[in-house]
Scaffold this motif. Sequence first.
Motif, mmCIF file in Angstrom:
data_model
loop_
_atom_site.group_PDB
_atom_site.id
_atom_site.type_symbol
_atom_site.label_atom_id
_atom_site.label_comp_id
_atom_site.label_asym_id
_atom_site.label_seq_id
_atom_site.Cartn_x
_atom_site.Cartn_y
_atom_site.Cartn_z
ATOM 1 N N LEU A 272 41.442 -6.022 123.849
ATOM 2 C CA LEU A 272 40.373 -5.273 124.060
ATOM 3 C C LEU A 272 40.480 -3.938 124.228
ATOM 4 C CD1 LEU A 272 38.278 -7.421 126.590
ATOM 5 C CD2 LEU A 272 37.932 -7.422 124.258
ATOM 6 N N PRO A 273 39.564 -2.830 123.977
ATOM 7 C CA PRO A 273 39.409 -1.719 124.257
ATOM 8 C C PRO A 273 39.266 -1.379 125.886
ATOM 9 C CG PRO A 273 37.711 -2.057 123.255
ATOM 10 C CD PRO A 273 38.125 -3.319 123.254
ATOM 11 N N LEU A 274 39.926 -0.027 126.190
ATOM 12 C CA LEU A 274 39.916 0.397 127.572
ATOM 13 C C LEU A 274 39.242 1.580 127.719
ATOM 14 C CD1 LEU A 274 41.123 -0.085 130.441
ATOM 15 C CD2 LEU A 274 42.948 0.914 129.500
ATOM 16 N N SER A 275 38.214 1.652 128.718
ATOM 17 C CA SER A 275 37.774 2.802 129.283
ATOM 18 C C SER A 275 38.625 3.593 130.328
ATOM 19 C CB SER A 275 36.272 2.830 129.425
ATOM 20 O OG SER A 275 35.626 4.032 129.958
ATOM 21 N N TYR A 276 39.453 4.447 130.229
ATOM 22 C CA TYR A 276 40.036 5.041 131.219
ATOM 23 C C TYR A 276 39.883 6.408 131.182
ATOM 24 C CZ TYR A 276 44.342 7.062 133.105
ATOM 25 O OH TYR A 276 45.271 7.850 134.015
ATOM 26 N N ARG A 277 39.374 6.839 132.520
ATOM 27 C CA ARG A 277 39.191 8.027 133.056
ATOM 28 C C ARG A 277 37.998 8.751 132.117
ATOM 29 N NH1 ARG A 277 44.390 11.467 133.830
ATOM 30 N NH2 ARG A 277 45.428 10.804 135.664
ATOM 31 N N ALA B 177 44.696 10.109 125.950
ATOM 32 C CA ALA B 177 44.607 9.619 127.290
ATOM 33 C C ALA B 177 45.565 8.697 127.723
ATOM 34 C CB ALA B 177 43.292 8.947 127.530
ATOM 35 N N LEU B 178 46.027 7.925 126.944
ATOM 36 C CA LEU B 178 47.221 6.938 126.971
ATOM 37 C C LEU B 178 48.140 7.703 127.650
ATOM 38 C CD1 LEU B 178 47.687 3.863 126.891
ATOM 39 C CD2 LEU B 178 48.181 4.005 124.709
ATOM 40 N N LYS B 179 48.741 8.720 126.860
ATOM 41 C CA LYS B 179 49.836 9.572 127.166
ATOM 42 C C LYS B 179 49.701 10.105 128.585
ATOM 43 C CE LYS B 179 52.478 13.330 124.732
ATOM 44 N NZ LYS B 179 52.336 14.561 125.770
ATOM 45 N N ALA B 180 48.745 10.485 129.031
ATOM 46 C CA ALA B 180 48.467 11.110 130.353
ATOM 47 C C ALA B 180 48.779 10.263 131.354
ATOM 48 C CB ALA B 180 47.055 11.951 130.339
ATOM 49 N N LEU B 181 48.067 8.958 130.883
ATOM 50 C CA LEU B 181 48.277 7.790 132.060
ATOM 51 C C LEU B 181 49.836 7.559 132.145
ATOM 52 C CD1 LEU B 181 47.682 5.169 133.733
ATOM 53 C CD2 LEU B 181 47.298 4.072 131.514
ATOM 54 N N LEU B 182 50.454 7.417 131.300
ATOM 55 C CA LEU B 182 51.973 7.078 131.406
ATOM 56 C C LEU B 182 53.191 8.113 131.594
ATOM 57 C CD1 LEU B 182 52.134 5.112 127.690
ATOM 58 C CD2 LEU B 182 52.632 4.063 130.136
#
Length: 411
Positions: free
Chosen positions: A269-274, A301-306
Motif C-alpha cells: 500500500l502507499p504510505l503518507s510519511y511526513r 521523502a523515502l530517501k530523507a527517512l532512510l
Amino acid sequence: MQFEERKEAYARLIVKAGVHVRSGQTVYVTCPIEAYEFGRLVVKYAYEEGAERVEIEYNDEVTSRMTLDYAPLSVFETFPEWTALKLNTYAKTDVAFIHIAGSDPEIFKGVDMKKLSALQKVRHEALKEYYKLQSTMGFKWNIVAVPTRAWAVKVFPGENPDIAMTRLWNGIFGACRIGEGDAYEKWMAHADDLKGRCEKLTAWQFDSLHYTRASGSDFPVGLVYNHRWEVGADLDRTDGGRFFANMPTEEVFTMPDRRRAEGKLVAALPLSYRGTLIDKFWFVFHDGKVVDYGAEKGQEALKALLESDEGSTRLGECALVPYPSPVAEQNILFLETLFDENAACHFALGACYETNLVGGPDMTEEELLEHGANQSMNHVDFMVGTKDLKIVGTRENGETVTVFENGTWAF
Ligand code: ZN
Ligand code: ZN
C-alpha cells in the motif's frame, strides 16, 4: 443507528475504552481545528465519565504548513521549553492523552525536508521522557482520527466534498465497530481475541518468520530472543489504568532482530510519511539493513527517512494483521497509517517497542542493541500484507508452524 448517534457513540468509546477515564483524572485532548464539534463531544463525555479537568488543544495544519514555508531553518532547530515541560510533566503525572488525528495526506508535500528533519530531531530530544513513558505504557494514551475535508477528498477523489466527508465518517465508523450493538462490549471481546493470539505466538518463540507470496517473493526475518507478542488493545498500566493505544487496532506485533532480514520486500500500500505520499516502493535488505530501495512516487521523502539515522534503515516492528477485518472490509485506502496499518501485515523501519522484549524497558541503549532491538528517532510503518501472503514460523529446535495462510490466521 443514525449518523449523529454514531458520532456520539464514537466519542463515548474514545473516553470509555480508549483511555478508560477514571474519576478525578486530567484528560488532555488534541484535535484538528476543523473538527471542533467532535472535540467538544469528547470533552463532554470525558467529564461525564468523571474527569476532573479536560484540556483541549486545537491544531491547524494549514498554519503549520505556513510556518514550514516561511520561517527560517533556525526556528526548527530549537524546541519551546514550555511545551516540553508541559508534555513531559503530563506524562509523569498520569494525565490521559487523547490525540484526534485527521490531516491532508499531502499537507507537507514539497516542503524543505531539512526543516522537518530538524523539527523531528529537537522534538525527539526535548520530549525524551514523554516518549519513553509512552512506549513503556507509563501513561494512558489513545490515537483516533476524524475526517477533515482535505483528507476526505484525497480518499475519494472527484467526489463532492460533503459526500466525501460522509463516506469517510462511515468508513471510520465501520473500521471502529461503531454501529448496531454496544461498541464498548465489542471492543472488549475483540481485545480478548487479540490477546489470545499473542499468548500462543509468544509461547512458540519463533526464531524467524518466513514471508512468501504466490508471486514467489520470499522474505525471512529474525525475531529477537525472548520476544513478546503484544497488542495495542486494552493495555494494562501497572496502576490498573487500561487503554487502547490506537483505534482501530487489529494487529499483534513483536520485535524483529535488527541484524536479521534478507531479500526484497515490496510494499502493498502507499504510505503518507511526513505529509508526503510514497507509492509503489520497495526495499532490499541484507543482514537486516536496507541496502537498496526505490519508489515510483515520493522517492525524496523515502530517501530523507532512510538517511535520518542508522536505525531508520533497519526494522523495529513486525506486525500481523489478518484479512479480512473491519478495517479491510471498508475497502478504502485511507491514506492514513492509523487505518491502513490495521488493514494489512506490516513492518516498521526505526525504533522498536522495548516492551516487546522481556526486560527491555529496564535495559540501557547498549543492552538493547546487543539483544537486536533497534533504536531510531523514526518509527514508520509500511504495509506488506496481501491476500496471498503465507507466513511460516521456525522455532529454535527447527520445528515449523504455519502462522498465516491466504492472508489470514492459520492457527
Ligand atoms: Zn504496528
Ligand atoms: Zn508501528
